[in-house]
Design an enzyme around this catalytic site. Structure first.
Site, short mmCIF file in Angstrom:
data_model
loop_
_atom_site.label_atom_id
_atom_site.label_comp_id
_atom_site.label_asym_id
_atom_site.label_seq_id
_atom_site.Cartn_x
_atom_site.Cartn_y
_atom_site.Cartn_z
N ASP A 14 0.81 -1.22 0.00
CA ASP A 14 0.00 0.00 0.00
C ASP A 14 0.84 1.27 0.00
O ASP A 14 2.05 1.23 0.20
CB ASP A 14 -0.97 -0.01 1.20
CG ASP A 14 -0.34 -0.59 2.47
OD1 ASP A 14 0.88 -0.54 2.58
OD2 ASP A 14 -1.08 -1.09 3.33
N ASN A 49 -8.13 -3.22 13.92
CA ASN A 49 -9.51 -3.54 13.53
C ASN A 49 -9.56 -4.74 12.59
O ASN A 49 -10.58 -5.01 11.98
CB ASN A 49 -10.16 -2.31 12.86
CG ASN A 49 -9.40 -1.86 11.62
OD1 ASN A 49 -8.39 -2.46 11.25
ND2 ASN A 49 -9.89 -0.81 10.99
N HIS A 55 -7.59 -5.10 9.87
CA HIS A 55 -7.24 -4.85 8.46
C HIS A 55 -5.93 -5.53 8.09
O HIS A 55 -5.05 -5.75 8.91
CB HIS A 55 -7.25 -3.35 8.12
CG HIS A 55 -6.11 -2.53 8.65
ND1 HIS A 55 -6.26 -1.22 9.09
CD2 HIS A 55 -4.79 -2.81 8.81
CE1 HIS A 55 -5.08 -0.75 9.46
NE2 HIS A 55 -4.18 -1.69 9.30
N GLU A 59 -9.99 -2.32 5.06
CA GLU A 59 -10.68 -2.07 6.33
C GLU A 59 -11.95 -2.92 6.43
O GLU A 59 -12.51 -3.32 5.40
CB GLU A 59 -11.08 -0.59 6.40
CG GLU A 59 -9.93 0.41 6.23
CD GLU A 59 -9.04 0.55 7.48
OE1 GLU A 59 -8.98 -0.40 8.29
OE2 GLU A 59 -8.41 1.60 7.62
C1 F6R Z 1 1.31 -1.65 6.18
C2 F6R Z 1 0.00 -2.27 6.23
C3 F6R Z 1 -0.83 -2.31 7.46
C4 F6R Z 1 -0.04 -2.58 8.74
C5 F6R Z 1 -0.95 -2.59 9.97
C6 F6R Z 1 -0.18 -2.80 11.24
O1 F6R Z 1 1.87 -1.75 4.88
O2 F6R Z 1 -0.43 -2.73 5.22
O3 F6R Z 1 -1.82 -3.29 7.31
O4 F6R Z 1 0.62 -3.81 8.61
O5 F6R Z 1 -1.63 -1.38 10.04
O6 F6R Z 1 0.64 -1.70 11.46
P1 F6R Z 1 1.77 -1.69 12.61
O7 F6R Z 1 2.78 -2.70 12.20
O8 F6R Z 1 2.32 -0.29 12.55
O9 F6R Z 1 1.08 -2.02 13.88
#
Ligand code: F6R
Length: 242
Positions: free
Chosen positions: A67, A136, A138, A143
């Site tokens: 992303d 959540n 994701h 989401e």
């Molecule tokens: C990042 C991504 C997100 C993160 C998720 C957890 O490229 O796709 O899904 O992996 O938000 O984020 P952290 O590791 O910061 O807790």
């Protein structure tokens, strides 16, 4: 599904990195699906160390990131392009022309998404996709919703995602409200998925994702359908898993 629990972050990072380096050792032109956020930073550090010790070369690999924020240029300190350069790419021998991150600055974002999926398809299957987990549920920036998009698309970030990611931005910077993300269908097409989860604040959601019902309201629960899913958790994140 294979769940590995670790009593130290160093061991978790080492194992995650070894799974990636062994994929590249077996297939030097492997296609790697990469993630950003706080979770993989230690894994990338270990990969850089493995490269410096001569255990692995990334010369022929291709990479595709999950992303990117809409509206941030690649040199913005919170863009995922910048993150990947700082944490991995500039420290190893990867060929910059084989690293791919959607452009959040494209004039036509839908066209950018379409082309991103096309590029992934042209590369063949992603050999291993690294994933973190949102509070959540994701994955990527897919989401919770009534319906999930299968392919790469533009998404409005949930308020809780913006709040969680605000920790990386300075006080007077706003977290972008939109991102481009690989869709769940694209993610599930990878040969192998490696989900990494750290911290007590993710214990509930990791339990729901891996042992709860498969539902679009918890996008990570769809990972249960993948034949080659390996999950690496620390003791805190895995405390509610048997
Ligand atoms: C990042 C991504 C997100 C993160 C998720 C957890 O490229 O796709 O899904 O992996 O938000 O984020 P952290 O590791 O910061 O807790």
């Amino acid at each position: 599904m294979n769940i590995l629990k670790f009593d130290s972050e160093a061991k978790l990072n080492e194992t995650a990195a070894r799974i990636i380096t062994s994929t590249v050792q077996v297939n030097p032109s492997a296609v790697l699906g990469l993630a950003t956020g706080g979770t993989p930073i230690g894994i990338y550090k270990q990969l850089v160390q493995d490269y410096k010790e001569g255990l692995v070369s990334f010369k022929n690999v291709s990479t595709y990131n999950l992303d990117e924020y809409v509206g941030l240029s690649p040199d913005h300190h919170q863009s995922y392009s910048y993150y990947m350069n700082e944490n991995l790419f500039k420290h190893v021998d990867v060929d910059a022309s084989r690293t791919h991150i959607p452009s959040g600055l494209a004039d036509n974002l839908d066209e950018e998404c379409r082309q991103y999926d096309e590029r992934i398809q042209a590369a063949g299957r992603v050999d291993i996709q690294l994933l973190g987990l949102g509070h959540n549920g994701h994955i990527g920036f897919n989401e919770p919703a009534e319906e999930l998009s299968s392919s790469t698309h533009v998404v409005n970030l949930a308020a809780e995602t913006k709040q969680a990611n605000a920790r990386f931005f300075t006080e007077n910077e706003e977290v972008p409200g939109q991102a481009i993300t690989m869709g769940v269908g694209t993610i599930l097409k990878a040969k192998m998925l490696m989900l990494v989860v750290k911290g007590a604040d993710k214990a509930e959601i990791v339990k729901r994702a891996l042992t709860g019902p498969i539902t679009t309201q918890c996008p990570a629960s769809l990972l249960q359908t993948h034949p080659q899913l390996v999950v690496l958790v620390d003791e805190a994140a895995g405390s509610l898993l048997r």
